[in-house]
Design a protein around this motif. Structure first.
Motif, PDB file in Angstrom:
ATOM      1  N   UNK B   1       0.842  -1.207   0.000  1.00 26.70           N
ATOM      2  CA  UNK B   1       0.000   0.000   0.000  1.00 26.70           C
ATOM      3  C   UNK B   1       0.870   1.247   0.000  1.00 26.70           C
ATOM      4  N   UNK B   2       0.382   2.285  -0.698  1.00 27.29           N
ATOM      5  CA  UNK B   2       1.041   3.572  -0.710  1.00 27.29           C
ATOM      6  C   UNK B   2       1.185   4.084   0.713  1.00 27.29           C
ATOM      7  N   UNK B   4       0.924   6.454   3.669  1.00 21.50           N
ATOM      8  CA  UNK B   4       0.062   7.591   3.980  1.00 21.50           C
ATOM      9  C   UNK B   4       0.480   8.207   5.313  1.00 21.50           C
ATOM     10  N   UNK B   8      -5.334   4.816   9.280  1.00 22.20           N
ATOM     11  CA  UNK B   8      -6.675   4.415   8.848  1.00 22.20           C
ATOM     12  C   UNK B   8      -7.730   4.956   9.808  1.00 22.20           C
ATOM     13  N   UNK B   9      -7.431   4.904  11.107  1.00 17.98           N
ATOM     14  CA  UNK B   9      -8.392   5.375  12.111  1.00 17.98           C
ATOM     15  C   UNK B   9      -8.795   6.819  11.831  1.00 17.98           C
ATOM     16  N   UNK B  11      -8.319   8.539   8.907  1.00 18.22           N
ATOM     17  CA  UNK B  11      -8.923   8.709   7.579  1.00 18.22           C
ATOM     18  C   UNK B  11     -10.368   8.214   7.542  1.00 18.22           C
ATOM     19  N   UNK B  12     -10.683   7.230   8.383  1.00 16.70           N
ATOM     20  CA  UNK B  12     -12.062   6.721   8.383  1.00 16.70           C
ATOM     21  C   UNK B  12     -12.973   7.530   9.306  1.00 16.70           C
ATOM     22  N   UNK B  13     -12.388   8.462  10.050  1.00 17.81           N
ATOM     23  CA  UNK B  13     -13.178   9.283  10.965  1.00 17.81           C
ATOM     24  C   UNK B  13     -13.592  10.593  10.305  1.00 17.81           C
ATOM     25  N   UNK B  17     -11.992  11.529   3.048  1.00 21.51           N
ATOM     26  CA  UNK B  17     -10.564  11.223   3.230  1.00 21.51           C
ATOM     27  C   UNK B  17      -9.751  11.322   1.938  1.00 21.51           C
ATOM     28  N   UNK B  18     -10.426  11.218   0.775  1.00 23.79           N
ATOM     29  CA  UNK B  18      -9.688  11.278  -0.491  1.00 23.79           C
ATOM     30  C   UNK B  18      -9.050  12.649  -0.725  1.00 23.79           C
ATOM     31  N   UNK B  21      -5.115  11.788   0.363  1.00 26.64           N
ATOM     32  CA  UNK B  21      -4.339  10.588   0.022  1.00 26.64           C
ATOM     33  C   UNK B  21      -3.524  10.723  -1.262  1.00 26.64           C
ATOM     34  N   UNK B  23      -2.404  10.457  -5.179  1.00 30.95           N
ATOM     35  CA  UNK B  23      -2.570   9.370  -6.147  1.00 30.95           C
ATOM     36  C   UNK B  23      -3.589   9.696  -7.241  1.00 30.95           C
ATOM     37  N   UNK B  25      -5.137  11.036 -10.836  1.00 32.10           N
ATOM     38  CA  UNK B  25      -4.701  10.879 -12.224  1.00 32.10           C
ATOM     39  C   UNK B  25      -3.773  12.050 -12.584  1.00 32.10           C
ATOM     40  N   UNK B 252      -8.741  15.087  -9.834  1.00 32.79           N
ATOM     41  CA  UNK B 252      -8.998  14.566  -8.491  1.00 32.79           C
ATOM     42  C   UNK B 252     -10.030  13.441  -8.483  1.00 32.79           C
ATOM     43  N   UNK B 253      -9.996  12.627  -7.423  1.00 29.45           N
ATOM     44  CA  UNK B 253     -11.017  11.586  -7.252  1.00 29.45           C
ATOM     45  C   UNK B 253     -12.344  12.211  -6.849  1.00 29.45           C
TER      46      UNK B 253
END
Lengths: 216, 622
Positions: B1-2, B4, B8-9, B11-13, B17-18, B21, B23, B25, B252-253
């Motif tokens: 995994x890239x 970061x 995770x805790x 980023x999921x809160x 979160x994108x 992170x 990455x 295009x 961007x995503x």
């Protein structure tokens, strides 16, 4: 021409939500020069249909979407062309042609396989294989399901089709998925922790969806 | 995994979160160990806003075209992540490598609007870089400011090591070379700043001293270091058809505000509206060639997969090859199902024809910017748009099927009277009446909708109105309510809507826009009290700003409410934009005399920018 596409979503891509993944593919399809078909009307959109949204935080080795093409392009070519547009954490695994009258994968999803591991420091200090077997052997597995308006107790056991743990401290779950019945793996893990008498943290598990099953 | 920077805790809160992170295009990946200079480019607002900014994409592409530089990005963490980073003492990181910003050689911050100033301090603070330039050590990054707000950098003078004045394509490479040479020679931070100050577009605030008169105005503004020039000259790209432009912009995503290819067709504006800062500081008008734009459009669409392209400039209708460009785009984009978006077009037969080809008439609305409610006041601000041309345009549009009109106005303009204010409601009413007069009942597609929006006028440096006074919050509110009452008196009031901005934000923006070095203490104090994201109404807290002003001795009377003297030294006078102060004084006089000045293509007003030797000033002479 219709094709079904199976792809993997790994690593940090798990933080990109379902709608953004759809947009990601729309743009990748344009960059790859795929002859995708568009809807009619003043603001036409690509004819894509995703089988099942994947929650933020979950990785996958088996997501599916269907795509209608305007002309004919070989599945093998589409796979290579799309893979050339993917970042290293996204991979097109398979592309196959569907009969013209194929139903959308979205309406066919019936179950999914998950692999569940624990983040550092969150693994319960128990024999995993033994306790998972005991947990699954219960006649009923009751959990509180919260909806917007109410909370009700439901038995999730009928929605669990298989559950086991291996020597690698990984749990394998096959559960109901799709529009008829859908069981979130987090809910199963929460019930398992309750069964163990250990408080459950929403960050305890790292989940990978391995495969979607379609009723065909 | 890239790798970061955030767990995770975390980023999921947090929300989206994108944002953090990377990455995306077309993100550039380099090995940081293989470069000589690590640069991080910052837009001090949330990711979706920052990712929409063309300037950063140009500079990102430009820096990364060099093998010895790795340019990365950072945006303001949203308030949810901001809280967590402070609690857990996590240093702010760059999106690409996820490495802490404090390890970089340069932190470049673009300053696009005044209300982002506390976010600049947030970025420095979270990066664990001392807020005041004077407290930084050899280990801290060099903090550079750029962008439109650097045309008065003084309120931020304490926080930046240097400012780059003007268009970034010109001297940034030389600046990087100076840095490398200084590093190789074992020079210090101060040695580098001294070398940088020799570039004509670089302003190093610590090399200048300011003294004040008893009344608070500036007595002197002079270099305190040998070899430092008393004036700093803006950089201008004279050949905009042979310069950097990203062929592969980032995608961007998550959906950015500007989720499309942006094609900047020209820089500058011929119009000379007296309130407009961009119109003065980006002079002279320089058009990009058709060939350049065609190639850029095709390569950006191919490399991004965007389904929309937007033309960008201050006044797209003034681009001389617009019909050819649009024909090309319609031809190219139609086959690829790419939409074309055309903001800032003057409404006339040509533009309506084009808009019908590229937009869904039912869904789009017409936009006019009369800016003032009467012809008299439009003459004061040199806004050439007449009531006749608005009504003609609207009539054509109504026949073409449009029935929604947006009007933009300013309130609180110099010399404004109640008649001018009422004129806003009367013009909206005339447009609504025109619809019912022009379009027979059976052809109408529902009611006409006229929405007028008013912002409060804020005098900006380097404009003809830089001497003008502003008003208090109470007075702005009174004027807005007066106009609102007038709307309610109109016959077609059900087809009309009037809305206005918050007055307190405008008052503060006024102080920051024409502020001097002493306003820096106010910004720092407001930040210490918890102000960030002042551009966002949900987080803007005027009470804290008022406390900060009181504590630092900065008041509205001095910065906003007085009419400035013609011979007053302004904090930004040391900057040479090419436009002379004599010209601006002439324009200020003509404004008060309600005299219109012709645009650059009609007659030269001798503003001074001929010194750059190109652009519209020399059109048709080669």
């Amino acid at each position: 021409m219709k094709v079904r596409i199976k792809f993997a979503k790994r690593g940090s891509m798990k933080f990109v939500g379902h709608l953004d993944i759809m947009r990601y593919f729309q743009k990748a399809i344009r960059r790859a020069d795929i002859d995708v078909a568009y809807s009619e009307g003043f603001s036409p959109h690509q004819l894509l249909s995703f089988a099942s949204p994947l929650g933020v935080g979950i990785e996958s080795e088996g997501e599916l979407f269907d795509m209608t093409l305007a002309g004919r392009q070989e599945p093998a070519w589409i796979k290579d062309a799309l893979n050339a547009q993917m970042n290293p954490e996204m991979e097109i695994l398979e592309v196959w042609e569907l009969p013209e009258d194929a139903k959308k994968s979205m309406s066919l999803v019936s179950a999914a396989d998950y692999r569940i591991g624990f983040r550092d420091g969150y693994a319960p200090d128990v024999d995993l294989a033994e306790t998972i077997a005991a947990f699954y052997a219960q006649p009923e597995i009751k959990v509180i399901k919260k909806t917007k308006s109410s909370e009700k107790e439901v038995d999730i056991k009928p929605m669990i089709y298989a559950l086991s743990a291996d020597a690698d401290h990984k749990i394998y779950l096959k559960a109901a998925a799709g529009s008829v019945e859908n069981l979130k793996p987090e809910l199963v893990m929460e019930a398992y922790f309750t069964f163990l008498g250990i408080p459950f943290s929403p960050f305890a598990c790292c989940i990978t969806r391995l495969q979607l099953y379609l009723d065909e | 995994m890239r790798k970061l920077a955030l767990s995770d805790e975390i980023l999921l809160t947090i929300e989206k979160p994108a944002r953090y992170i990377g990455n995306e295009v077309n993100m550039i990946v380099k090995d940081p160990k293989q470069v000589d200079i690590r640069f991080v480019m910052c837009f001090p607002d949330v990711y979706e806003i920052g990712m929409s900014h063309l300037g950063i994409q140009i500079l990102y592409d430009m820096y990364n075209s060099r093998e010895d530089i790795y340019c990365e990005r950072v945006y303001s963490p949203w308030t949810d992540l901001d809280r967590i980073m402070r609690e857990q003492n996590i240093p702010l990181f760059a999106i690409e490598s996820q490495d802490p910003i404090k390890e970089f050689d340069f932190l470049g911050i673009t300053l696009q609007y005044e209300m982002c100033y506390t976010n600049v301090l947030q970025i420095l603070d979270l990066s664990q870089i001392p807020l005041l330039a004077k407290d930084r050590t050899e280990d801290d990054p060099i903090v550079i400011g750029g962008g439109p707000c650097t045309y008065n950098p003084e309120p931020l003078a304490d926080f930046f090591d240097l400012f780059y004045i003007g268009e970034g394509e010109i001297s940034n490479m030389e600046l990087m070379d100076l840095y490398k040479a200084n590093k190789a020679a074992g020079g210090s931070r101060l040695d580098f700043l001294k070398a940088a100050a020799k570039l004509s577009c670089i302003y190093v605030p610590r090399f200048y001293d300011v003294t004040y008169h008893a009344d608070g105005t500036i007595a002197s503004f002079e270099p305190n270091t040998e070899g430092v020039s008393p004036t700093v000259k803006k950089d201008v790209v004279m050949d905009v058809s042979h310069t950097y432009y990203p062929k592969k912009p980032l995608v961007p995503f998550i959906q950015a505000t500007q989720d499309r290819v942006v094609l900047e067709i020209q820089r500058g504006c011929i119009r000379g509206c007296r309130f407009c800062q961009a119109g003065q500081v980006y002079k002279p008008v320089r058009e990009r060639s058709l060939e350049f734009l065609k190639e850029a459009a095709v390569s950006m669409l191919d490399s991004t997969g965007h389904d929309e392209i937007s033309l960008s400039s201050l006044s797209s209708s003034d681009y001389s090859k617009l019909p050819e460009l649009i024909d090309f785009l319609i031809d190219h984009c139609g086959s690829k199902r790419v939409n074309i978006s055309l903001p800032s077009l003057r409404i006339d037969a040509f533009s309506l024809d084009v808009m019908k080809k590229v937009q869904d008439v039912k869904k789009s609305s017409l936009t006019f910017a009369p800016e003032a409610g009467s012809q008299r006041l439009r003459n004061v601000i040199n806004k050439g748009l007449t009531e006749e041309s608005i009504l003609n345009g609207a009539a054509m549009a109504f026949h073409g099927g449009w029935n929604r009109v947006k009007l933009y106005f300013m309130l609180g303009l110099p010399t404004e009277t109640p008649e001018d204010e009422e004129g806003i409601a009367l013009l909206a009413e005339k447009i609504a009446m025109l619809y019912y007069d022009e379009i027979p009942k059976e052809q109408r597609q529902g009611k006409v909708q006229v929405t007028a929006s008013a912002s409060f006028f804020i005098p900006k440096p380097f404009t003809a109105l830089q001497w003008a006074p502003m008003y208090t919050c109470e007075e702005y509110d009174r004027r807005a309510h007066f106009v609102n009452d007038k709307f309610k008196e109109q016959l077609n009031k059900k087809s009309l809507k009037f809305q206005w901005h918050n007055a307190d934000v405008s008052v503060l923006e006024g102080i920051l826009a024409r502020g001097d070095r002493r306003v820096g203490a106010t910004i720092l104090s407001a930040y210490r009290k918890g102000c960030i994201y002042d551009a966002w109404s949900e987080s803007f807290c005027y009470d804290k700003w008022q406390e900060a002003m009181a504590e630092t001795g900065v008041n509205e009377e001095f910065y906003n409410l007085r009419t400035r003297d013609l011979d007053e030294i302004f904090p930004w006078d040391f900057i040479d934009t090419g436009v002379t102060k004599e010209y601006l004084k002439r324009e200020w006089k003509r404004a008060l005399e309600e005299k219109v000045t012709p645009n650059c293509r009609q007659a030269c007003a001798n503003c001074g920018v001929k010194v750059f030797g190109g652009g519209v000033c020399f059109e048709g002479q080669n």
